[in-house]
Structure formats: structure tokens, C-alpha cells
Design a protein around this motif. Sequence first.
Motif, PDB file in Angstrom:
ATOM      1  N   PRO A   1       0.834  -1.200   0.000  1.00 21.63           N
ATOM      2  CA  PRO A   1       0.000   0.000   0.000  1.00 21.63           C
ATOM      3  C   PRO A   1       0.873   1.255   0.000  1.00 21.63           C
ATOM      4  O   PRO A   1       2.060   1.202   0.314  1.00 21.63           O
ATOM      5  CB  PRO A   1      -0.811  -0.120   1.290  1.00 21.63           C
ATOM      6  N   ALA A   2       0.289   2.364  -0.330  1.00 20.51           N
ATOM      7  CA  ALA A   2       1.043   3.612  -0.471  1.00 20.51           C
ATOM      8  C   ALA A   2       1.752   4.010   0.816  1.00 20.51           C
ATOM      9  O   ALA A   2       2.861   4.533   0.796  1.00 20.51           O
ATOM     10  CB  ALA A   2       0.113   4.720  -0.923  1.00 20.51           C
ATOM     11  N   HIS A   3       1.134   3.752   1.978  1.00 21.28           N
ATOM     12  CA  HIS A   3       1.755   4.166   3.235  1.00 21.28           C
ATOM     13  C   HIS A   3       2.936   3.276   3.632  1.00 21.28           C
ATOM     14  O   HIS A   3       3.678   3.607   4.553  1.00 21.28           O
ATOM     15  CB  HIS A   3       0.718   4.201   4.360  1.00 21.28           C
ATOM     16  N   ALA A   4       3.158   2.169   2.963  1.00 21.66           N
ATOM     17  CA  ALA A   4       4.241   1.259   3.324  1.00 21.66           C
ATOM     18  C   ALA A   4       5.479   1.424   2.451  1.00 21.66           C
ATOM     19  O   ALA A   4       6.501   0.810   2.730  1.00 21.66           O
ATOM     20  CB  ALA A   4       3.752  -0.181   3.235  1.00 21.66           C
ATOM     21  N   VAL A   5       5.413   2.258   1.446  1.00 23.16           N
ATOM     22  CA  VAL A   5       6.542   2.431   0.538  1.00 23.16           C
ATOM     23  C   VAL A   5       7.735   3.047   1.275  1.00 23.16           C
ATOM     24  O   VAL A   5       8.881   2.636   1.096  1.00 23.16           O
ATOM     25  CB  VAL A   5       6.134   3.285  -0.675  1.00 23.16           C
ATOM     26  N   ALA A   6       7.490   4.010   2.152  1.00 23.41           N
ATOM     27  CA  ALA A   6       8.576   4.648   2.898  1.00 23.41           C
ATOM     28  C   ALA A   6       9.266   3.645   3.819  1.00 23.41           C
ATOM     29  O   ALA A   6      10.489   3.678   3.991  1.00 23.41           O
ATOM     30  CB  ALA A   6       8.039   5.819   3.705  1.00 23.41           C
ATOM     31  N   ALA A   7       8.529   2.740   4.422  1.00 22.90           N
ATOM     32  CA  ALA A   7       9.117   1.741   5.312  1.00 22.90           C
ATOM     33  C   ALA A   7       9.983   0.757   4.537  1.00 22.90           C
ATOM     34  O   ALA A   7      10.970   0.246   5.069  1.00 22.90           O
ATOM     35  CB  ALA A   7       8.022   0.996   6.062  1.00 22.90           C
ATOM     36  N   ARG A   8       9.625   0.510   3.306  1.00 27.14           N
ATOM     37  CA  ARG A   8      10.437  -0.398   2.504  1.00 27.14           C
ATOM     38  C   ARG A   8      11.761   0.262   2.122  1.00 27.14           C
ATOM     39  O   ARG A   8      12.802  -0.378   2.091  1.00 27.14           O
ATOM     40  CB  ARG A   8       9.686  -0.813   1.243  1.00 27.14           C
ATOM     41  N   ALA A   9      11.728   1.564   1.874  1.00 34.11           N
ATOM     42  CA  ALA A   9      12.942   2.280   1.498  1.00 34.11           C
ATOM     43  C   ALA A   9      13.883   2.432   2.689  1.00 34.11           C
ATOM     44  O   ALA A   9      15.088   2.242   2.559  1.00 34.11           O
ATOM     45  CB  ALA A   9      12.576   3.650   0.930  1.00 34.11           C
ATOM     46  N   ASP A  10      13.345   2.772   3.882  1.00 31.84           N
ATOM     47  CA  ASP A  10      14.169   2.954   5.078  1.00 31.84           C
ATOM     48  C   ASP A  10      13.412   2.383   6.275  1.00 31.84           C
ATOM     49  O   ASP A  10      12.568   3.062   6.878  1.00 31.84           O
ATOM     50  CB  ASP A  10      14.474   4.436   5.297  1.00 31.84           C
ATOM     51  N   PRO A  11      13.685   1.134   6.658  1.00 30.04           N
ATOM     52  CA  PRO A  11      12.918   0.503   7.734  1.00 30.04           C
ATOM     53  C   PRO A  11      13.337   0.932   9.141  1.00 30.04           C
ATOM     54  O   PRO A  11      12.689   0.573  10.111  1.00 30.04           O
ATOM     55  CB  PRO A  11      13.183  -0.988   7.518  1.00 30.04           C
ATOM     56  N   ALA A  12      14.405   1.737   9.297  1.00 30.47           N
ATOM     57  CA  ALA A  12      14.894   2.100  10.629  1.00 30.47           C
ATOM     58  C   ALA A  12      13.846   2.825  11.476  1.00 30.47           C
ATOM     59  O   ALA A  12      13.660   2.470  12.651  1.00 30.47           O
ATOM     60  CB  ALA A  12      16.165   2.924  10.502  1.00 30.47           C
ATOM     61  N   PRO A  13      13.137   3.846  10.971  1.00 28.85           N
ATOM     62  CA  PRO A  13      12.127   4.507  11.814  1.00 28.85           C
ATOM     63  C   PRO A  13      10.997   3.570  12.240  1.00 28.85           C
ATOM     64  O   PRO A  13      10.532   3.632  13.378  1.00 28.85           O
ATOM     65  CB  PRO A  13      11.586   5.635  10.933  1.00 28.85           C
ATOM     66  N   LEU A  14      10.603   2.700  11.348  1.00 28.25           N
ATOM     67  CA  LEU A  14       9.549   1.746  11.685  1.00 28.25           C
ATOM     68  C   LEU A  14      10.022   0.762  12.748  1.00 28.25           C
ATOM     69  O   LEU A  14       9.289   0.448  13.687  1.00 28.25           O
ATOM     70  CB  LEU A  14       9.100   0.990  10.438  1.00 28.25           C
TER      71      LEU A  14
END
Length: 90
Positions: free
Chosen positions: A44-57
Motif C-alpha cells: 500500500p502507499a503508506h508502506a513504501v517509505a518503510a520499505r525504502a528505510d525501515p529504521a524509523p519503523l
Amino acid sequence: MRHASAALAPAALTLVLLIAACSEGGEFPALLPTDRLLAEPALPAHAVAARADPAPLEAATLARAEALQARAAALQRPVVDPALRARAGR
């Protein structure tokens, strides 16, 4: 034995009629091709950032886990504090 089989006949007939009524007119679900079943799921659109940089998640997940562990540890303490227990005479 004749009496027992006569008693089971209406029950067996009812069961057969129920099974026949449930299967009539029903269609099988559409089958999917194997390549669609085994394809990677779309993020989903909200998970793209987590795939690019999982450190904050991962940091947020670790903080949530620590908060839940602290809450669980707090729930293991006595519910009634010692001062109230002393005032109650126990």
C-alpha cells in the motif's frame, strides 16, 4: 432391528434432502492462475517509505514493545497498595 432402522429412515432422508438443497444451483468460485497466486503482494502507499528505510519503523516498533512490556510488568504488581491494605486491617 427393524424398529431401529425404521426410526433412522426419516432422519437419513432429511439429511439427504438438506445436502441436495445446499448444492443445487451453486457455482464454484473462479480459479486464479498460479502466477497471480504466487506473485509478490503490492504494497500500500503508506508502506513504501518503510520499505525504502525501515529504521524509523523498527524504532517505533521497539518503543511500542518496550511500553507494552512495562505495562505488563506493572500489571503483575499487587492491585491494592500496602497502605490501603494496612488501613483495612489486613
